[in-house]
Design an enzyme around this catalytic site. Structure first.
Site, short mmCIF file in Angstrom:
data_model
loop_
_atom_site.label_atom_id
_atom_site.label_comp_id
_atom_site.label_asym_id
_atom_site.label_seq_id
_atom_site.Cartn_x
_atom_site.Cartn_y
_atom_site.Cartn_z
N TYR A 19 52.28 28.30 3.63
CA TYR A 19 52.19 26.99 3.06
C TYR A 19 52.96 26.66 1.80
CZ TYR A 19 49.14 23.78 -0.38
OH TYR A 19 48.70 22.75 -1.11
N ASP B 162 60.12 35.88 6.97
CA ASP B 162 58.89 35.91 7.24
C ASP B 162 58.70 36.72 8.36
OD1 ASP B 162 56.51 33.38 5.88
OD2 ASP B 162 56.23 34.88 7.72
N THR C 5 49.72 35.14 -10.09
CA THR C 5 48.54 34.34 -9.98
C THR C 5 47.71 34.61 -11.06
OG1 THR C 5 46.41 34.29 -8.62
CG2 THR C 5 47.56 36.33 -8.75
N TYR D 115 43.62 42.38 -4.92
CA TYR D 115 44.74 41.23 -4.88
C TYR D 115 45.42 40.81 -6.24
CZ TYR D 115 46.47 36.50 -4.96
OH TYR D 115 47.54 35.24 -5.13
N ALA E 47 30.74 36.24 -4.76
CA ALA E 47 31.16 37.65 -5.53
C ALA E 47 32.42 37.47 -6.33
CB ALA E 47 30.94 38.88 -4.43
N ASP F 123 33.59 35.37 -8.44
CA ASP F 123 34.03 34.03 -8.90
C ASP F 123 33.68 33.96 -10.42
OD1 ASP F 123 35.30 32.51 -6.78
OD2 ASP F 123 33.25 31.39 -6.31
N1 UFG Z 1 34.15 26.87 -3.53
C1 UFG Z 1 33.00 26.38 -2.88
N2 UFG Z 1 32.95 26.38 -1.67
C2 UFG Z 1 33.88 26.72 -0.70
C3 UFG Z 1 35.07 27.06 -1.14
C4 UFG Z 1 35.09 27.19 -2.55
O1 UFG Z 1 32.02 26.13 -3.66
O2 UFG Z 1 33.92 26.48 0.29
C5 UFG Z 1 34.13 27.00 -4.72
C6 UFG Z 1 34.56 28.64 -5.30
O3 UFG Z 1 33.38 29.02 -5.77
C7 UFG Z 1 35.66 28.04 -6.77
C8 UFG Z 1 35.86 26.70 -6.38
O4 UFG Z 1 35.45 26.42 -5.24
O5 UFG Z 1 34.71 27.90 -7.74
C9 UFG Z 1 37.41 26.98 -5.95
O6 UFG Z 1 37.35 27.82 -4.77
P1 UFG Z 1 38.90 28.41 -4.04
O7 UFG Z 1 38.59 29.50 -3.00
O8 UFG Z 1 39.56 27.04 -3.62
O9 UFG Z 1 39.82 29.00 -5.26
P2 UFG Z 1 39.72 30.24 -6.14
O10 UFG Z 1 39.60 29.61 -7.50
O11 UFG Z 1 38.54 31.04 -5.71
O12 UFG Z 1 40.77 31.17 -6.05
C10 UFG Z 1 42.29 30.50 -6.57
C11 UFG Z 1 43.46 31.16 -5.43
C12 UFG Z 1 43.27 32.65 -5.43
C13 UFG Z 1 43.51 33.15 -6.84
C14 UFG Z 1 42.26 32.38 -7.89
C15 UFG Z 1 42.67 33.05 -9.34
O13 UFG Z 1 43.35 30.47 -4.25
O14 UFG Z 1 44.44 33.10 -4.66
O15 UFG Z 1 42.48 31.30 -7.62
O16 UFG Z 1 41.91 32.65 -10.12
F1 UFG Z 1 43.28 34.58 -6.86
#
Ligand code: UFG
Length: 321
Positions: free
Chosen positions: A11, A31, A115, A139, A280, A282
């Protein structure tokens, strides 16, 4: 100047390769297509189908190259907890092999895709580059290990390196060849999941009991085009013997509910959702301090959450046709 984009069929890497070509750079892409997609490969780029773990392939991918933008690697938090060995091998060992090959070829410029997961649970918000790094999953730990590797490589071997620590990358890019967008399997990211939600398959909101104003988690979203602009600016700022670490976000936080509101404005209807358990690992709030990106790179994000959601929605619609 020729740039090697590792992970260029993914992406973020595909947007980088495309914008580099549009701006007159020559591009090689390495890649292994383990998570990348051939349809995201940039027309006009030289494609090498192979792994960072095969040194001979990496050496041939570096042919004629002056600088490397290194996106290649594994990036799923959950998978990294289940199979940490893959993360240590691909992310850490893969980068070690890449740096060894660069040294042999006399290539001394690298921009690395790091990250915000390197920070772990923040003690205070916004997060600066000097904040404590205590990753909560393999990660983030593997990316932090690479950041350390780059610091020592810069000191010992005069590498010029910049690690860009991404917060939540979102949005899509409409290239001449079509939309370059997120297509993970499984998709875990909030914005694509919000836009895919249906009454039969509603969005799961991971927790509505967080210590935030609307009780849902807050993240700092940055548009993939703005993100790539920062990488191209970073190429011009690389200095032999120096390794810089720079946060990339918007410096603003949006809650899960605010993302759903932005999506409602884009699609014209309410987003079907259910409250689920917290996921877990978050943290409640992640927001970047982006002053260093502004002062060091001269970069500022220009696309807001509504643009990110709208572009992702358009790209999903286009790929469903
Ligand atoms: N969320 C939901 N439902 C979903 C998906 C996400 O409620 O179906 C919430 C998550 O709990 C979080 C927020 O939306 O609070 C964002 O979630 P994402 O999965 O989109 O992103 P993350 O913040 O978990 O992860 C991102 C990057 C990772 C990195 C991380 C670092 O995608 O690669 O930030 O903080 F590790």
């Amino acid at each position: 100047m020729r740039v090697l984009v590792t992970g260029g069929a993914g992406y973020i890497g595909s947007v980088a390769a495309t914008i580099l070509i549009e701006r007159g750079y020559e591009v090689s892409i390495l890649d292994d297509l383990s998570t990348g997609h051939t349809e995201l490969l940039t027309p006009g780029a030289k494609f090498i189908n192979g792994s960072l773990l095969e040194k001979a392939t990496v050496l041939s991918a570096l042919e004629g190259v002056e600088a490397v933008i290194h996106f290649g690697g594994k990036s799923l938090v959950g998978e990294s907890v289940q199979k940490p060995e893959i993360y240590w091998n691909t992310n850490v060992n893969g980068t070690r092999i890449l740096l060894e090959a660069m040294r042999e070829k006399g290539i001394s410029k690298i921009v690395f895709s790091s990250t915000a997961a390197t920070y772990g649970q923040p003690k205070s918000i916004p997060i600066t580059e000097d904040s404590q790094t205590k990753p909560t999953n393999p990660y983030g730990a593997s990316k932090l290990a690479v950041d350390y590797m780059l610091t020592s490589e810069a000191i010992a071997h005069n590498l010029g390196a910049i690690s860009l620590r991404y917060f939540n990358v979102a949005g899509a890019y409409q290239a001449k060849s079509g939309w370059l967008t997120e297509n993970h399997n499984p998709e875990t990211h909030l914005i694509p999941n919000v836009l895919k939600a249906t009454s039969d398959n509603p969005l799961k909101i991971f927790g509505a009991d967080w210590p935030t104003e609307d009780k849902t988690c807050i993240r700092d979203y940055v548009h993939v085009i703005d993100l790539i602009d920062a990488h191209i600016m970073a190429l011009d700022k690389l200095e032999p013997g120096k390794h810089e670490i720079i946060n990339l976000g918007c410096g603003t936080g949006y809650s899960v509910k605010q993302v759903m509101d932005a999506a409602k404005a884009a699609v014209g209807h309410q987003i079907p959702s259910v409250i689920a358990d917290r996921r877990a690992g978050d943290p409640a709030v992640l927001i970047a301090d982006i002053s260093k990106a502004k002062s060091f790179l001269g970069w500022s994000p220009t696309r807001d959450l509504q643009v990110m959601v709208f572009d992702t929605w358009q790209s999903q619609n286009a790929s469903n046709k």
